[in-house]
Design a protein around this motif. Structure first.
Motif: not given
Length: 86
Positions: A19-23, A43-46, A65-67, A70-79
């Protein structure tokens, strides 16, 4: 051929990485950013962002990864549910 089962935490990491790679790709394309600019935005290094986009999941904790999601504008939910083994 033997198949290797992924642990639940590995599956979660893989889903987050995908999801992060796509985002990140979407952010870079729409804002016309270099990888360094996208890293700064998140907010990370290259080099850290490079590790993410090249799939080096072993370098990231699930929490990191969850953090980042969130910074990338994704919402993470756990079931949480009872598995097949009771």
């Amino acid at each position: 051929m033997t198949s290797i089962r992924m642990t639940p935490s590995r599956q979660m990491k893989r889903q987050l990485m995908d999801a992060l790679q796509t985002r990140v790709e979407h952010i870079r394309e729409t804002k016309e950013l270099s990888q360094a600019e996208a890293a700064d935005l998140l907010g990370v290094t290259q080099p850290r962002l490079s590790s993410l986009v090249t799939g080096r999941s072993q370098l990231f904790s699930l929490e990191a990864l969850v953090e980042l999601a969130s910074r990338a504008g994704l919402s993470v939910k756990m079931t949480v549910a009872r598995g097949s083994r009771q």
